[in-house]
Design an enzyme around this catalytic site. Structure first.
Site, PDB file in Angstrom:
ATOM      1  CE  LYS A   1       7.356  88.944  78.856  1.00 53.32           C
ATOM      2  NZ  LYS A   1       7.061  88.033  79.144  1.00 53.32           N
TER       3      LYS A   1
ATOM      4  CE  LYS B   1      18.684  86.903  75.650  1.00 52.19           C
ATOM      5  NZ  LYS B   1      18.217  86.365  77.069  1.00 52.19           N
TER       6      LYS B   1
ATOM      7  CE  LYS C   1      10.229  83.606  70.523  1.00 52.18           C
ATOM      8  NZ  LYS C   1       9.458  84.712  70.499  1.00 52.18           N
TER       9      LYS C   1
END
Ligand code: TRP
Length: 338
Positions: free
Chosen positions: A117, A200, A203
């Site tokens: 991240k 995966k 959203k």
């Protein structure tokens, strides 16, 4: 070690937009554990974790309420389980601070999620993002939770939670925090994109056809399954036949999870079928299981005041468990007035 009450804790970040992946990968298992009867279950919308990267405040409010509606619509009973948002229970942040003083910089630096991240721009990442796993350990240990159902990606954070509990107990010569058991979801519950079986379901995928949203109505659900990418071969007669066929494997997995059965059993029942036959069966099953969830989510999100009332009540129940644990922690550490 003293005996700890079997207690489940898990958290989901309110980041907006729940998908079939959230349902089959996490929420469905939370519901099963709630209904199992062997544990007390505590489920949390981790809004303090969400702001480790900047969130639009109005969207964060909406996402937290939507997540709460999602929990309830998928079967979490706010009476049976404790359901609340993290920021309403200040003890999470308070214990998080203590754990920031227990955890070592080197432990945090090894976290793969931090490395992913923060990327090359670690100097500009928030201190909160770096310390994220200490707060996560606090979420779990403030309830003396013994079992934590999470995805594979959270395994390292749970190992760190165990390390923090062990080091705290050692440093202060107590047997106070339990060494928590991870309950890691298997690969079979990992839901992949309907357009690309190697990614995966997410959203944030630009293609809405790649995912089933928990707010999709019956028509949208059926259509997305009928249009899901597949290969031209019929279904094989055993699981090995699905190796190197990620899209086919994904649809079989989704079928199995929705039908509460194993991928082996699905293959056995549908061996040799073409997708032109299998997809309509899967679409019927998905509509039967998911359309009621979407209807219920719409009903719940239409009444935010009721959601806020439920969350306040959940927070009150969570606080009743968290308060004595924090008090005892403060005493152990040497805080006057604890
Ligand atoms: N880090 C978890 C995730 O991103 C969310 C989370 C925060 C969590 N606190 C937790 C999960 C405590 C389990 C237990 O998915």
């Amino acid at each position: 070690m003293p005996d700890f009450t079997p207690r489940v804790f898990s958290g989901i970040q309110p980041s907006g937009g729940l998908t079939l992946g959230n349902y089959l990968g996490a929420m469905k298992r939370f519901v099963d554990m709630q209904n199992d009867g062997a544990y007390e279950t505590i489920y949390c919308m981790v809004d303090l974790h969400a702001i480790t990267t900047w969130q639009d405040p109005a969207k964060l409010v909406a996402a937290t309420r939507e997540l709460c509606a999602g929990f309830i619509a998928t079967g979490i009973d706010p009476e049976k389980s404790i359901l609340f948002n993290q920021s309403q229970v200040a003890e999470h942040a308070q214990l998080g601070w203590i754990f920031s003083c227990v955890a070592r910089m080197g432990w945090m630096q090894r976290m793969t999620q931090w490395k992913d991240k923060a990327g090359k721009n670690a100097q500009n990442a928030s201190l909160g993002l770096f310390g994220y796993p200490a707060l996560m350990a606090a979420d779990i240990l403030i309830y003396h939770a013994t079992h934590v159902p999470v995805g594979e990606d959270q395994k390292q954070h749970l190992e760190l939670t165990r390390d923090i509990a062990i080091k705290f107990n050692n440093d202060y010569g107590v047997e106070f925090f339990p060494v928590t058991e991870p309950v890691i979801e298997g690969a079979a519950t990992r839901v992949m994109s309907l357009r690309d079986g190697s990614k995966k379901m997410s959203k944030s995928d630009p293609s809405d056809a790649s995912r089933i949203n928990l707010t999709d109505d019956a028509d949208a659900i059926a259509q997305k399954i009928r249009k899901a990418r597949t290969d031209p071969k019929p279904l094989p007669s055993d699981l090995e036949g699905l190796e190197d066929r990620p899209e086919a494997r994904n649809l079989v997995n989704i079928y199995a999870a929705l039908a509460d059965t194993s991928p082996e059993a699905v293959i056995r029942d549908h061996a040799g079928q073409q997708f032109s036959t299998f997809k309509p069966s899967l679409a019927d099953l998905a509509v039967a299981k998911l359309a009621p969830i979407s209807t219920e989510m719409q009903r719940l999100t239409a009444d935010p005041a009721e959601i806020d009332r439920l969350l306040a009540r959940g927070a009150q129940r969570a606080r009743a468990l968290a308060e004595p644990v924090l008090k005892r922690t403060y005493e152990i550490v040497g805080m006057v007035g604890a």
